[in-house]
Scaffold this active site. Structure first.
Site, PDB file in Angstrom:
ATOM      1  N   ARG A   1      59.710  23.787  96.349  1.00 10.17           N
ATOM      2  CA  ARG A   1      58.432  24.158  96.968  1.00 10.17           C
ATOM      3  C   ARG A   1      58.106  25.631  96.723  1.00 10.17           C
ATOM      4  NH1 ARG A   1      60.035  20.426 100.872  1.00 10.17           N
ATOM      5  NH2 ARG A   1      60.914  22.002 102.250  1.00 10.17           N
TER       6      ARG A   1
ATOM      7  N   ALA B   1      52.710  24.220 102.212  1.00 10.25           N
ATOM      8  CA  ALA B   1      53.573  24.085 101.037  1.00 10.25           C
ATOM      9  C   ALA B   1      53.841  22.643 100.631  1.00 10.25           C
ATOM     10  CB  ALA B   1      54.903  24.789 101.294  1.00 10.25           C
TER      11      ALA B   1
ATOM     12  N   THR C   1      52.318  35.305 104.880  1.00  4.41           N
ATOM     13  CA  THR C   1      51.613  35.343 103.603  1.00  4.41           C
ATOM     14  C   THR C   1      52.216  36.404 102.699  1.00  4.41           C
ATOM     15  OG1 THR C   1      49.458  35.658 102.536  1.00  4.41           O
ATOM     16  CG2 THR C   1      49.897  36.992 104.488  1.00  4.41           C
ATOM     17  N   HIS C   2      52.151  36.139 101.381  1.00  4.51           N
ATOM     18  CA  HIS C   2      52.538  37.134 100.384  1.00  4.51           C
ATOM     19  C   HIS C   2      51.318  37.631  99.617  1.00  4.51           C
ATOM     20  CE1 HIS C   2      55.926  34.253 100.851  1.00  4.51           C
ATOM     21  NE2 HIS C   2      56.606  35.363 101.000  1.00  4.51           N
TER      22      HIS C   2
ATOM     23  N   LYS D   1      63.203  22.315 111.612  1.00  3.99           N
ATOM     24  CA  LYS D   1      62.329  21.222 111.207  1.00  3.99           C
ATOM     25  C   LYS D   1      62.695  19.998 112.034  1.00  3.99           C
ATOM     26  CE  LYS D   1      61.236  22.534 106.444  1.00  3.99           C
ATOM     27  NZ  LYS D   1      61.705  23.928 106.566  1.00  3.99           N
TER      28      LYS D   1
ATOM     29  N   LYS E   1      49.868  29.188 104.613  1.00  6.12           N
ATOM     30  CA  LYS E   1      48.867  28.444 103.840  1.00  6.12           C
ATOM     31  C   LYS E   1      49.217  26.967 103.755  1.00  6.12           C
ATOM     32  CE  LYS E   1      46.865  32.098 100.984  1.00  6.12           C
ATOM     33  NZ  LYS E   1      46.597  32.572  99.598  1.00  6.12           N
TER      34      LYS E   1
ATOM     35  N   ASP F   1      59.155  24.561 112.787  1.00  2.00           N
ATOM     36  CA  ASP F   1      58.457  24.499 111.509  1.00  2.00           C
ATOM     37  C   ASP F   1      57.486  23.320 111.472  1.00  2.00           C
ATOM     38  OD1 ASP F   1      59.378  26.698 110.078  1.00  2.00           O
ATOM     39  OD2 ASP F   1      61.170  25.663 109.374  1.00  2.00           O
TER      40      ASP F   1
ATOM     41  N   ARG G   1      52.982  30.819 114.014  1.00  2.33           N
ATOM     42  CA  ARG G   1      53.057  31.250 112.617  1.00  2.33           C
ATOM     43  C   ARG G   1      51.961  30.535 111.837  1.00  2.33           C
ATOM     44  NH1 ARG G   1      58.114  29.023 110.077  1.00  2.33           N
ATOM     45  NH2 ARG G   1      59.193  30.681 111.216  1.00  2.33           N
TER      46      ARG G   1
ATOM     47  N   GLN H   1      49.272  25.183 109.415  1.00  3.98           N
ATOM     48  CA  GLN H   1      49.063  25.332 107.978  1.00  3.98           C
ATOM     49  C   GLN H   1      47.571  25.399 107.675  1.00  3.98           C
ATOM     50  OE1 GLN H   1      52.613  23.021 105.898  1.00  3.98           O
ATOM     51  NE2 GLN H   1      51.632  21.698 107.380  1.00  3.98           N
TER      52      GLN H   1
END
Length: 313
Positions: free
Chosen positions: A294, A195, A232-233, A104, A193, A140, A190, A169
């Site tokens: 988060r 966070a 994604t999950h 980050k 969605k 990130d 990457r 994102q």
């Protein structure tokens, strides 16, 4: 009007930045055991043990040395040094073939005066160490106020280290256009969605809107010439990615799935067993509070898990 889930998520994300709540939470006797589901530990040794365990199941790793929004140059230097130690230990353990690092930029000083040059310098040092060790770095993404600055640093990093990955994102209105700009040959992106709590002016607010944007962005990346990393999950998103990969002639290994440590571990192993490349985001370190909250905010089921464990049920 916001849904109950959206209100709960907004409240939890506010807690992620509360030092008072953090100070109280870390003193609770059960907190450490609950956090261990999402954060394997506070030391490099804890992190390496998690990476070895994942590799035994055919999974790859992206390591996050936890921390963000550093408040002085000394903290940023300490984060940079921490990543160099991680990379050194990965190489010594022979794990750079299965693990990269995620950084980050606010942890490297992006938000400080002169932050662009400060963060870029530290990030280049980390990229140099990663390259020497035989692995890669992914930058990130953070809240929307840092998006342009993060992408600017990423562009400069890629001049010397073209394999450096970036993150977009899907909940941001701008992201489909960013995907188009970053879907070129060799570009590692990457897609997640998102966070962070973002206003409606810059981000979709409902689950349905975010999911639709995710699929649209995944379509752009998979139709491009880069290397998409689909984080994604969500079973619906996983199925959609598989369908899009087939449509665009993407063979296994020309893209990858990414998931978080401790979330849907069975699905991670199932996809890997089916021949998919699956990378698990492995965070470690003492500055785990913001990351942990988060994770609770992303899915109500995570909060239920936390409360049950907290009250011994």
């Amino acid at each position: 009007m916001k849904s109950l889930d959206a209100l709960l998520r907004t409240g939890l994300l506010a807690l992620a930045r509360s030092e008072r709540v953090k100070a109280l939470a870390v003193r609770l006797p059960l907190t450490a055991s609950v956090v261990a589901r999402f954060v394997p530990g506070e030391t490099v040794a804890d992190c390496l043990a998690a990476v070895r365990s994942l590799a035994a199941d055919g999974l790859y790793a992206s390591i996050d040395f936890l921390g963000e929004d550093t408040t002085n140059p000394a903290q940023a230097q300490a984060v940079r040094d921490g990543y160099l130690e991680v990379l050194d230990q990965l190489a010594e353990a022979g794990l750079t073939g299965v693990a990269e690092v995620s950084v980050k930029l606010t942890a490297l000083g992006l938000g400080l005066p002169g932050g662009h040059d400060l963060a870029l310098g530290h990030a280049r040092d980390i990229c140099a160490a990663a390259s020497a060790a035989g692995t890669t770095v992914t930058v990130d993404m953070e809240d929307h106020t840092a998006t342009d600055r993060t992408l600017a640093v990423l562009a400069e990093m890629r001049r010397d280290y073209p394999t450096t990955g970036g993150v977009l994102q899907a909940y941001l209105h701008r992201t489909p256009d960013d995907c188009g700009l970053l879907a070129g040959e060799g570009s590692r992106i990457r897609l997640c969605k998102g966070a962070y709590a973002e206003p409606a002016e810059v981000a979709h607010q409902t689950r349905e809107e975010v999911s639709a944007s995710y699929v649209a962005c995944a379509r752009v990346l998979l139709a491009g010439d880069g290397y998409p990393m689909l984080a994604t999950h969500d079973p619906e998103m996983i199925a959609a990615v598989g369908e899009l990969a087939t449509r665009f002639g993407r063979g296994q290994g020309t893209y990858e799935f990414q998931m978080l440590y401790g979330i849907r571990s069975d699905e991670q192993r199932r996809l890997a067993a089916a021949g998919e490349t699956v990378r698990v985001y492995v965070p470690f370190g003492t500055d785990w509070w913001g990351y942990f909250v988060r994770r609770l905010a992303e899915r109500p089921a995570n909060l239920v898990f936390f409360l049950r464990a907290l009250f011994g049920r």
